[in-house]
Write an enzyme that holds these catalytic residues in place. Structure first.
Site, PDB file in Angstrom:
ATOM      1  CB  CYS A 180      -0.887  -0.026   1.234  1.00 31.14           C
ATOM      2  SG  CYS A 180      -1.749   1.499   1.662  1.00 31.14           S
ATOM      3  CD  GLU A 216      -2.880  -0.292  -4.571  1.00 28.30           C
ATOM      4  OE1 GLU A 216      -1.871   0.069  -5.222  1.00 28.30           O
ATOM      5  OE2 GLU A 216      -2.817  -0.949  -3.526  1.00 28.30           O
TER       6      GLU A 216
END
Length: 227
Positions: free
Chosen positions: A2, A105
């Site tokens: 992440c 993302e």
């Protein structure tokens, strides 16, 4: 994953999900945290338990032990974090929680990279499993934390093959408890992680690519994604 996430609610918005009856050494603050673009290398309010109470400490996102001669790591794979040389001591003695709302993302197709914002369909806060060098209020430089990640599946894998491991609210106190064994912690992340089906996503502005941008509009859906 992440590499960016949001933490914009008030402390109480997160804590009321699981900590109403817990002993807390956390000052009340009704102001929203208002962070819409948290990047590695910055300090993040990290939830942890010590001295039989919950604490929120500003902790560096990134971990680099003395023997590691590469860039700091920001994530740890759940498949190996409990047993590998790098993270086993943190798994045993440095479990923590990152309070969040969603994460970003980037999906690449050809020369284009389109950012997406991923978040729970329920609209509730998220709780990323994390590990770091404890005690979190007495860290030295580079002794920060990493976010635990798991493999993506279903539609989410089309955006990225990894995702943060998000714990259910009712598992947080046991995860944080220093008395919880390493083996039990491994069971918790298997039994109590939110499934991919509970998340949704949409394309957002490329402005999120600049860490100086922190406005709320970063999470808004756009109509003309690049891919």
């Amino acid at each position: 994953m992440c590499g960016r996430f949001t933490q914009y609610r008030t402390r109480e918005d997160y804590l009321k999900e699981f900590a109403d009856k817990a002993e807390r050494q956390i000052a009340y603050d009704h102001q929203p945290l208002g962070r819409y673009n948290i990047a590695p290398g910055t300090n993040v309010l990290l939830l942890n338990q010590r001295d039989n109470a919950l604490h929120l400490d500003p902790v560096h996102w990134g971990y680099k032990p003395a023997w590691w001669n590469k860039h700091p790591l920001i994530n740890a794979r759940v498949e190996t974090a409990a047993t590998g040389r790098m993270f086993r001591p943190l798994w045993q003695h440095g479990r923590a929680i990152v309070m969040a709302d969603g994460w970003y993302e980037w999906k690449k197709e050809g020369s284009n990279k389109q950012p997406y914002y991923l978040y729970p369909e329920s609209g509730k806060p998220l709780f990323f499993a994390a590990i770091g060098k404890a005690p979190f209020d007495k860290q030295n430089e580079d002794e920060g934390f990493v976010i635990i990640t798991a493999a993506s599946d279903k539609g989410l894998v089309d955006i990225h093959d990894r995702r943060p491991l998000v714990l259910q609210a009712d598992a947080i106190m046991e995860w944080l408890d220093p008395e919880t064994s390493s083996q039990r912690a491994s069971e918790i992340v298997t039994e109590s992680a939110l499934s991919v089906e509970e998340f949704t996503w949409h394309p957002v502005s490329k402005m999120v690519g600049n860490v100086r941008n922190q406005m709320a509009g970063l999470i808004d859906e756009i109509d003309n994604p690049a891919v």
